[in-house]
Each structure stands twice: as C-alpha cells, then as structure tokens.
Write a protein that holds these residues in place. Structure first.
Motif, PDB file in Angstrom:
ATOM      1  N   SER A   9       0.843  -1.274   0.121  1.00 58.51           N
ATOM      2  CA  SER A   9       0.059  -0.091   0.192  1.00 58.51           C
ATOM      3  C   SER A   9       0.790   1.294   0.059  1.00 58.51           C
ATOM      4  N   ILE A 144      -7.380 -13.277  -4.419  1.00 59.47           N
ATOM      5  CA  ILE A 144      -7.851 -12.522  -5.583  1.00 59.47           C
ATOM      6  C   ILE A 144      -7.556 -13.082  -6.996  1.00 59.47           C
ATOM      7  N   PHE A 316      -9.860  -5.377  -7.058  1.00 57.89           N
ATOM      8  CA  PHE A 316      -8.814  -5.825  -6.291  1.00 57.89           C
ATOM      9  C   PHE A 316      -8.889  -4.944  -5.099  1.00 57.89           C
ATOM     10  N   PRO A 317      -8.465  -5.445  -3.983  1.00 55.21           N
ATOM     11  CA  PRO A 317      -8.343  -4.273  -2.570  1.00 55.21           C
ATOM     12  C   PRO A 317      -7.653  -2.906  -2.987  1.00 55.21           C
ATOM     13  N   GLU A 318      -8.263  -2.033  -2.393  1.00 60.78           N
ATOM     14  CA  GLU A 318      -7.616  -0.648  -2.649  1.00 60.78           C
ATOM     15  C   GLU A 318      -6.051  -0.723  -2.153  1.00 60.78           C
ATOM     16  N   ALA A 319      -5.466  -1.544  -1.260  1.00 59.38           N
ATOM     17  CA  ALA A 319      -4.213  -1.318  -1.113  1.00 59.38           C
ATOM     18  C   ALA A 319      -3.105  -1.839  -2.030  1.00 59.38           C
TER      19      ALA A 319
END
Length: 329
Positions: A9, A144, A316-319
């Motif tokens: 991140s 993911i 996908f996750p923001e991180a």
C-alpha cells in the motif's frame, strides 16, 4: 515467473516522465581526437575557452540534478520549480549535449537500474525461493486469483473470435506454473506454448498443475524473455502478465518488436501488469519495476505497436497497486 507484484500500500515515489525530444536540425555531434564530445552549431566554431565554460556549466547541472531530491525540501516552491526543470528542460539539455539515445530518457533505465546484469540476476535469484504453487505465483494474495482470471477472460474476449484474432495457438510469457494458461488461455485456444526462466515452475506445470491440459502444450521454453526470439507468424495471442515489470525499458521495447513479427493475421499482444500511480518505483529485492501507465504506453508505441484498448482490473483491494490490461498489435 508470474507472481503478484507490488501488492504494497501507499503512494509510489515520484519519477521522471519520459521525454521524446528531437535534436535541432542545425546541431550536429562530433568527437575530438582526444575523445571529448562537442556540439557544433551550424558551421560556426567554438573557442576552447567557451567549450571549457560550457562543460563546467554542464557538470554543474549534472551535480545539481543528482542532489535535488535529497537536499531540497519537497514542499518548497523552489523544489517544485527545480523538479519541473528536471523533467522538461534538463532532459532535453542532456540529449543535445550528450546525444543520449531516446530510450535512455525513460526514467526506469537511466535513473533506477544500475547495471543490467545485476538487475536480471537479482530477479532470477529471488524466484529460486518462490514456491511452485498458486500462493507463490500470487505472492500470498491467492484470494484475488479468480478475480484476476475473470478480468483477463473478459478482456481477452473482446479481441478473439470471428473477424478478430484466431484461436489456433497462444504464447504465455512468464507463465510460472501455468495459472493464466489454465484459467484463461487453454479454454480458448487449441494449443499453447509456455515460457518461463524458472525450470522448477515449468516442470510443475507439466507434471502436476496443468493436468490434461498439458497434452495440448506444443512447446515449453526455458528462457529469459529479454533473450527470447519467438518464431515468426506463429501466434494468435501473446500474453505477458506480471513479467514486463522484470524487463528494462530497452529490453521490453525490443521484445515487443520481436513479438509483433510473431503474430498471425489479426493477432494481439496483451500486457497485464502493475502500474504506478505516478512515475515509477523499483523493488530492489526482486528487480521488478512498476511504471506509470503513460510510460508503458510510450514504450509500446516506440516499439511500433498500436494500442487497441486499455482497461483497469477491477475488484482488487485498494491497498494493492493498480493493475492494468493493454491490448496491442
């Protein structure tokens, strides 16, 4: 070699936007008997005194260029002014004075990579410790994987089919254990060819992971991508996922030129990779470099390819660093 890269991140370090500059037609480059490079303007001659002054100024610019980020406050107006000069004026100034080839003006090669042999050695050495598994390929973000594969399937679907790219044969570059081949390419293409620099990954793909799909693999290539020349007019699709980040600008551009020659009619090359939010960022541990999307586009276009479409991987996750898909031919 496929592995989930750049899953950290935060904001990437600011890099230099690539510049493409043409030298002025009245400027020519020559070399003195002693080996010093000179810039001659038209037919006029510069005195030795002026040349010495110009070189002193040039060296002062180079010294200041190298120290800017470390010595100036990044929140000061003077820093932002100087940073603009670095991006716009000084890169052009260096090109005129030193005749630096255009590809070296990309931030990646000239500012981040110190020695190509070491750059590639670190990458190969890193992957010796990566397990031949989906977890290894995804860098511990295996949850993911299916989101990634579905995004790839939908993007591929736009370019394959009647009146588009054929379905006879595809090449998976940096295939790892074959995660993308198994989940995206085998359901579409009659046969596959797979390339990776790690023998352990290829053996695991053939003997274990691919199962019955292994019977449809025409060839495995144990190669580094920068050294590989694909056969001409052979592939409907060439897929590069999380592998362009392991090539220098020059080697990526040269491979794309060779790949273009290996496409069948209506064939398409795909790059799916992490893209920096700004500039570019080097991971010195595994020698992967995350480029801004504009830098990647510039390399593709300089290689003589036409970009057909660009799409961001969603879900996908923001991180996680943004992942983009690019189709070209």
């Amino acid at each position: 070699m496929e592995r989930k890269r750049g899953a950290s991140s935060g904001t990437e370090e600011e890099g230099t936007t690539p510049l493409l500059r043409q030298s002025h037609p009245s400027l020519s480059h020559s070399t003195t008997p002693g080996g010093d490079d000179l810039i001659r303007c038209g037919s006029s001659k510069h005195s030795a005194e002026k040349r010495t002054l110009n070189r002193g100024t040039h060296q002062a610019f180079r010294d200041r260029w190298a120290k800017t980020d470390n010595e100036m406050c990044k929140h000061s107006m003077s820093f932002h002014l100087h940073n603009t000069l670095r991006k716009e004026f000084f890169a052009s100034y260096l090109y005129l004075l030193e005749q630096i080839p255009l590809v070296k003006l990309y931030a990646v090669t000239c500012e981040y990579i110190k020695g190509e042999k070491q750059f590639y050695y670190r990458s190969q050495n890193f992957y010796k410790d990566v397990p031949a598994s989906e977890e290894g390929m995804m860098g511990d973000f295996v949850e993911i994987s299916e989101i990634d594969l579905e995004g790839s399937r939908q993007f591929l679907k736009k370019f394959v089919g009647p009146g588009k790219a054929g379905t006879k044969r595809a090449l998976d570059c940096g295939c790892g254990i074959g995660r993308v081949s198994k989940g995206v390419l085998f359901p579409v293409f009659e046969s596959m060819e797979m390339l990776d620099m790690m023998e352990e990954f290829i053996l695991h793909a053939h003997e274990v992971y691919l199962g019955d799909y292994a019977d449809r693999v025409e060839a495995y290539y144990l190669y580094n991508l920068q050294e590989f020349t694909p056969p001409t007019k052979r592939y409907d699709v060439i897929w590069l996922q999380w592998v362009a980040c392991h090539l220098t600008d020059k080697d990526l551009m040269e491979f794309l030129k060779r790949a273009k020659q290996s496409l069948r009619p209506n064939g398409v090359i795909f790059i799916k990779d992490n893209m920096a939010r700004q500039g570019c960022k080097l991971d010195p541990i595994d020698s992967s470099i995350i480029r801004h999307l504009d830098i990647m586009k510039n390399i593709i276009q300089t290689a003589g390819l036409t970009i057909l479409d660009v799409e961001k991987q969603e879900g996908f996750p923001e991180a996680i660093v943004p992942v983009w898909m690019i189709a070209m031919r």
